[in-house]
Design an enzyme around this catalytic site. Sequence first.
Site, mmCIF file in Angstrom:
data_model
loop_
_atom_site.group_PDB
_atom_site.id
_atom_site.type_symbol
_atom_site.label_atom_id
_atom_site.label_comp_id
_atom_site.label_asym_id
_atom_site.label_seq_id
_atom_site.Cartn_x
_atom_site.Cartn_y
_atom_site.Cartn_z
ATOM 1 N N THR A 124 0.732 -1.377 -0.209
ATOM 2 C CA THR A 124 0.159 -0.092 -0.227
ATOM 3 C C THR A 124 0.660 0.881 0.207
ATOM 4 O O THR A 124 2.097 1.383 0.596
ATOM 5 C CB THR A 124 -0.933 0.086 0.800
ATOM 6 N N ASP A 125 0.379 2.197 -0.103
ATOM 7 C CA ASP A 125 1.017 3.599 -0.400
ATOM 8 C C ASP A 125 0.683 3.877 0.997
ATOM 9 O O ASP A 125 1.947 5.354 0.804
ATOM 10 C CB ASP A 125 -0.157 4.635 -1.524
ATOM 11 N N GLU A 126 0.112 3.874 2.186
ATOM 12 C CA GLU A 126 0.419 3.908 3.624
ATOM 13 C C GLU A 126 1.215 3.676 3.724
ATOM 14 O O GLU A 126 2.360 5.107 5.034
ATOM 15 C CB GLU A 126 -0.868 3.069 4.022
ATOM 16 N N TYR A 148 -1.573 -0.759 11.026
ATOM 17 C CA TYR A 148 -1.287 -0.883 10.022
ATOM 18 C C TYR A 148 -0.030 -0.884 8.986
ATOM 19 O O TYR A 148 0.377 -1.532 8.742
ATOM 20 C CB TYR A 148 -2.885 -0.752 8.999
ATOM 21 N N LYS A 152 2.156 -3.248 7.507
ATOM 22 C CA LYS A 152 2.689 -3.410 6.038
ATOM 23 C C LYS A 152 4.319 -3.224 5.386
ATOM 24 O O LYS A 152 4.786 -3.852 4.770
ATOM 25 C CB LYS A 152 2.118 -2.793 4.858
#
Length: 334
Positions: A124-126, A148, A152
């Site tokens: 994810t870009d997060e 989260y 990741k």
Amino acid sequence: MKLLVTGGAGFIGSNFIRYIFQQHPDWQVANLDRLSYAGNLENLKDIEKRTGYSFVKGDITDRATVDGILKEGYDGVVNFAAESHVDRSILDASPFVDTNFKGTQVMLEGAREHGVKRFLQVSTDEVYGSRGEGYFTEESPLDPSSPYSASKAAADLMCLAYHKTHGLPVMITRCTNNYGPYQFPEKLIPLVISNAAEDMTIPIYGDGQNRRDWIYVEDHCRALEAVLLKGRAGQVYNIAGGQEKPNLDLVKLLLKLMGKPESLITFVKDRPAHDRRYAIDCGKIERELGWKPLYTIEKAMAATVDWYLANGPWWRNIKSGEYQEYYTRMYGGR
Ligand code: NAD
Ligand code: TYD
């Protein structure tokens, strides 16, 4: 190709399996999913009896389960399985460490032992954290804000370590916020549509000026296919929809498409460490693999609203279960 997809009963995984069978009818796809609260075999009802498809209920953190499958010999693994909701990671980070970090390491180890030729980690870009202006590239440092995104980011680093140490052909993709059919209604878009359909209030965190880049799930699936087939081992590829919007504008657009009043909007307490803006540059995948998004919000959001309105029994069934307890805990039952 003989492919093992993990987390295929969730939102993106189920869309990916459907997309793969459309593009490659002769491929074999096994789906390993533990059917957490977010896993739903209804998402694959049209696929379940198809030749070439098989489902295994199991956990990616369980080495024996993973070995038992991978020893049958797979060309590729696409690892979607994850705990995926930021708000739940704030309530309890433990399952995020177990599945997202430990589970990924178990998958990597299984892939190494059984000679998997392509391992695609769906990230994810997060992991890059928030950005005021400009865009993160694949070279930008990781600076996650939530449990989260931290879990990741940790998994991404483990993937790269398996590539460097063991030569495992791993590719990582980092995608922006997805929308489309079969998304669990804890996430903003299906939550807004399903609440508005029942004239329930729409909770907006903080001032509603947090910005996200939105990608239609089919564009994401097409990018994953490109990386799986043509991506270079050891590389990271950003994937973006190029459709950035403040949350409040997006919610107003959804209400307009549904013919519902803006008075449903309720501003609620902000999420802790709420990332203000996600923004990534996806020039690398465009240049190297010739991928670019085909859908704009204007094109795909109305179709998404229509899908949820036509599939009320699907989300009503979800909302009548464990979801109610979660919703009350998060939003006080409004
Ligand atoms: P989701 O929550 O809808 O689905 C996750 C699936 O994984 C579920 O079917 C669940 O049962 C399964 N699962 C969970 N723990 C498992 C375990 N231990 N073993 C086996 N299966 C397990 O999530 P999603 O939105 O489809 O996201 C899929 C992947 O894409 C995740 O890795 C997520 O980090 C990533 N991603 C999501 C988005 C997004 O906007 N939704 C954006 C970028 C990346
Ligand atoms: P979400 O769909 O949870 O995705 P992410 O946090 O991974 O980006 O949320 C998207 C944005 O919408 C995010 O800025 C948080 C916000 N949001 C709300 O304002 N209200 C809500 O009820 C939810 C679920 C999210």
